[in-house]
Design a protein around this motif. Sequence first.
Motif, PDB file in Angstrom:
ATOM      1  N   UNK A 110       7.820  -4.624   8.192  1.00 39.46           N
ATOM      2  CA  UNK A 110       6.411  -4.407   8.512  1.00 39.46           C
ATOM      3  C   UNK A 110       5.585  -4.372   7.226  1.00 39.46           C
ATOM      4  N   UNK A 111       4.476  -5.106   7.221  1.00 39.06           N
ATOM      5  CA  UNK A 111       3.568  -5.053   6.069  1.00 39.06           C
ATOM      6  C   UNK A 111       2.597  -3.894   6.293  1.00 39.06           C
ATOM      7  N   UNK A 112       2.619  -2.922   5.379  1.00 41.38           N
ATOM      8  CA  UNK A 112       1.756  -1.749   5.524  1.00 41.38           C
ATOM      9  C   UNK A 112       0.892  -1.607   4.276  1.00 41.38           C
ATOM     10  N   UNK A 113      -0.401  -1.576   4.481  1.00 39.27           N
ATOM     11  CA  UNK A 113      -1.345  -1.351   3.378  1.00 39.27           C
ATOM     12  C   UNK A 113      -1.584   0.163   3.336  1.00 39.27           C
ATOM     13  N   UNK A 114      -0.977   0.839   2.353  1.00 39.96           N
ATOM     14  CA  UNK A 114      -1.117   2.295   2.302  1.00 39.96           C
ATOM     15  C   UNK A 114      -2.325   2.689   1.450  1.00 39.96           C
ATOM     16  N   UNK A 164       8.675  -7.844   1.915  1.00 38.68           N
ATOM     17  CA  UNK A 164       7.526  -7.392   1.110  1.00 38.68           C
ATOM     18  C   UNK A 164       7.375  -5.885   1.332  1.00 38.68           C
ATOM     19  N   UNK A 165       7.545  -5.044   0.227  1.00 41.23           N
ATOM     20  CA  UNK A 165       7.443  -3.598   0.416  1.00 41.23           C
ATOM     21  C   UNK A 165       6.013  -3.210   0.778  1.00 41.23           C
ATOM     22  N   UNK A 166       5.826  -2.018   1.446  1.00 44.62           N
ATOM     23  CA  UNK A 166       4.467  -1.534   1.697  1.00 44.62           C
ATOM     24  C   UNK A 166       3.710  -1.489   0.383  1.00 44.62           C
ATOM     25  N   UNK A 167       2.461  -1.949   0.377  1.00 43.45           N
ATOM     26  CA  UNK A 167       1.710  -1.915  -0.886  1.00 43.45           C
ATOM     27  C   UNK A 167       0.262  -1.524  -0.643  1.00 43.45           C
ATOM     28  N   UNK A 168      -0.562  -1.633  -1.686  1.00 40.01           N
ATOM     29  CA  UNK A 168      -1.948  -1.156  -1.589  1.00 40.01           C
ATOM     30  C   UNK A 168      -2.931  -2.280  -1.811  1.00 40.01           C
ATOM     31  N   UNK A 169      -2.425  -3.527  -1.983  1.00 32.83           N
ATOM     32  CA  UNK A 169      -3.371  -4.620  -2.274  1.00 32.83           C
ATOM     33  C   UNK A 169      -3.575  -5.456  -1.003  1.00 32.83           C
ATOM     34  N   UNK A 197      -0.270  -6.669  10.382  1.00 34.31           N
ATOM     35  CA  UNK A 197      -0.513  -5.834   9.207  1.00 34.31           C
ATOM     36  C   UNK A 197      -0.900  -4.438   9.684  1.00 34.31           C
ATOM     37  N   UNK A 198      -0.294  -3.405   9.093  1.00 32.47           N
ATOM     38  CA  UNK A 198      -0.698  -2.027   9.363  1.00 32.47           C
ATOM     39  C   UNK A 198      -1.481  -1.533   8.151  1.00 32.47           C
ATOM     40  N   UNK A 199      -2.508  -0.723   8.414  1.00 30.60           N
ATOM     41  CA  UNK A 199      -3.323  -0.174   7.324  1.00 30.60           C
ATOM     42  C   UNK A 199      -3.376   1.337   7.510  1.00 30.60           C
ATOM     43  N   UNK A 200      -3.081   2.098   6.444  1.00 33.31           N
ATOM     44  CA  UNK A 200      -3.151   3.554   6.571  1.00 33.31           C
ATOM     45  C   UNK A 200      -3.906   4.159   5.378  1.00 33.31           C
ATOM     46  N   UNK A 201      -4.751   5.108   5.666  1.00 31.44           N
ATOM     47  CA  UNK A 201      -5.535   5.716   4.587  1.00 31.44           C
ATOM     48  C   UNK A 201      -4.676   6.626   3.713  1.00 31.44           C
ATOM     49  N   UNK A 202      -3.465   6.983   4.220  1.00 29.05           N
ATOM     50  CA  UNK A 202      -2.535   7.803   3.436  1.00 29.05           C
ATOM     51  C   UNK A 202      -1.211   7.094   3.286  1.00 29.05           C
ATOM     52  N   UNK A 203      -0.134   7.879   3.343  1.00 28.49           N
ATOM     53  CA  UNK A 203       1.219   7.321   3.297  1.00 28.49           C
ATOM     54  C   UNK A 203       1.570   6.850   4.708  1.00 28.49           C
ATOM     55  N   UNK A 204       2.669   6.098   4.867  1.00 23.78           N
ATOM     56  CA  UNK A 204       3.119   5.859   6.239  1.00 23.78           C
ATOM     57  C   UNK A 204       3.488   7.222   6.825  1.00 23.78           C
ATOM     58  N   UNK A 205       3.268   7.374   8.120  1.00 23.27           N
ATOM     59  CA  UNK A 205       3.424   8.642   8.857  1.00 23.27           C
ATOM     60  C   UNK A 205       2.814   9.799   8.088  1.00 23.27           C
TER      61      UNK A 205
END
Length: 341
Positions: free
Chosen positions: A100-104, A2-7, A41-49
Motif C-alpha cells: 500500500x502506498x501511504x503518504x504519511x 515502495x515504502x510509505x513516504x511523505x512526498x 493511495x492512502x494519505x494520513x496527517x500522522x503515522x499509519x494507524x
Amino acid sequence: MSPPNERPPRGGAIHDLVVVGAGPCGIAAGTAARKAGLATLLVDKGFITDSLVHYPPYMTFFSTAEKLEVGDVPFVVPQGKPTRLEALAYYRRVVEHHELQVLQHTEVGAIEGEAGDFRVRTRSRHGTDGVVQARRVVVATGSFHEPNLLGIPGEELDKVRHWYVEAHPYFDQDVLVVGGGNSAVEAALELFRARARVTLVHFARELDPGVKPWLLPDIRNRLDSGEIQVRWGHRLVEVRPGVATVRDESSGRREEVPNDWVFALTGWKGDPALLRRAGVRIDPETGVPEHDPRTMETAVPGLYIAGVLAAGHDANRVFIENGREHGPRIVGHLNGGARGG
Ligand SMILES: Cc1cc2nc3c(=O)[nH]c(=O)nc-3n(C[C@H](O)[C@H](O)[C@H](O)COP(=O)(O)OP(=O)(O)OC[C@H]3O[C@@H](n4cnc5c(N)ncnc54)[C@H](O)[C@@H]3O)c2cc1C
C-alpha cells in the motif's frame, strides 16, 4: 515495494482511489482496492494507524486478534487479545504485504472536483501544499479530532487531561476521573493500582452499559469498598489549583474535593468539516455524514466514507470489528455491485 513516504507521487498520476486516513478502516479500504487491482493511495496527517499510536501504551484490545484482521492477513497472537504494540506491528505488516502506498504526515484540507476527477488538497508537515488526483475518494478520518469538552472554568489548566496515557506519574496524588465508560473505568483502575487517590465522577447513577463485562467485577468491588471514591449523579463544575468542585445534579449541592489532576474521559468527536466542504450533509442530531450504508457512498457521487467516522457522535456504534467491512463494500460498489476485497 515502495515504502510509505511523505512526498506526493510524481508526474500528477491520477489514482483510481485515494483514501483519506490510514487508520485500520482506511487500511482495510486500501487493501480491498489493491486486491481489485485499483491504483490506490492512502494519505494520513500522522503515522499509519495514528489513533492507535496515541492509545495508552500498555492497553490491550477488547477484540480478539482475528476480529481486527484486514486484507485477509492473519493476525495471530498467543493470548487471543492483542496489545497495542502487536496491533501496530500487524497493521505495518498489512501495509507492506499489500504494498500500500501511504503518504504519511500529510493532512488533507479539501476535496474538490467530481467523480472521475477529484483534486485532494494536501499539506505536508513542512507546510508544503500539494494536490493528489483521484477518480474516487474514501474519507476514513476517524473520530479522534477533538475531545468532548466539559465547558467549565479551569478546564484549560494543565492539570486537566482529556487523554489518559499511564498511571505512574500520579502515584500518591488526588486524581479525579470524569466519565462512566471503558476509558474512565480502565484509567480509574490503573490509577488506583498505582496508588493514586481516585474519585470517579459520573452524571449518571451507574456505569455506562458498554463497559466491558470483564472490568465490571473489579470496578464494582473497588467502588463498593470505597477504595475508589465515586460521586454518582454528579458533574464536575469547576477546577482550580489544588481543588475541584463537583455538583449533585439532583440537589444542586456543590462539594469541593482535594485535587491534583483531572482526567475528563468523556469521549472524542470526529471532524466532519472536510466532508461538509465537499458537499456532504452531516445530520445535525447524530453527526452522521449522509451516506448509503449498503455502499458507503455519500450523496456526492464517487465520494465514500469508511470507519468510525460513519458513526457520527456515537463512536461505540462503529469500531474496527465492523468498520473494516466498509472498504470491501465500497470496492464492491466500484466494481459494479459485486462485493470486492
Ligand atoms: C483505548 C481504546 C481501545 C479500543 N479497543 C478496540 C477494540 O478492541 N476493538 C475495536 O474494534 N475497536 C477498538 N477501539 C476503537 C477503534 O480504535 C476505532 O474504532 C478505530 O480506530 C477506528 O478506525 P478508523 O480507521 O475509522 O479511524 P482512526 O483509527 O481514528 O483513523 C483515522 C485516521 O485518519 C487520519 N486523519 C484524520 N484527519 C485527517 C486529515 N484531514 N487528513 C489526513 N488524515 C487524517 C488520522 O491521523 C488517523 O490515522 C478502541 C479505541 C480505544 C480508544
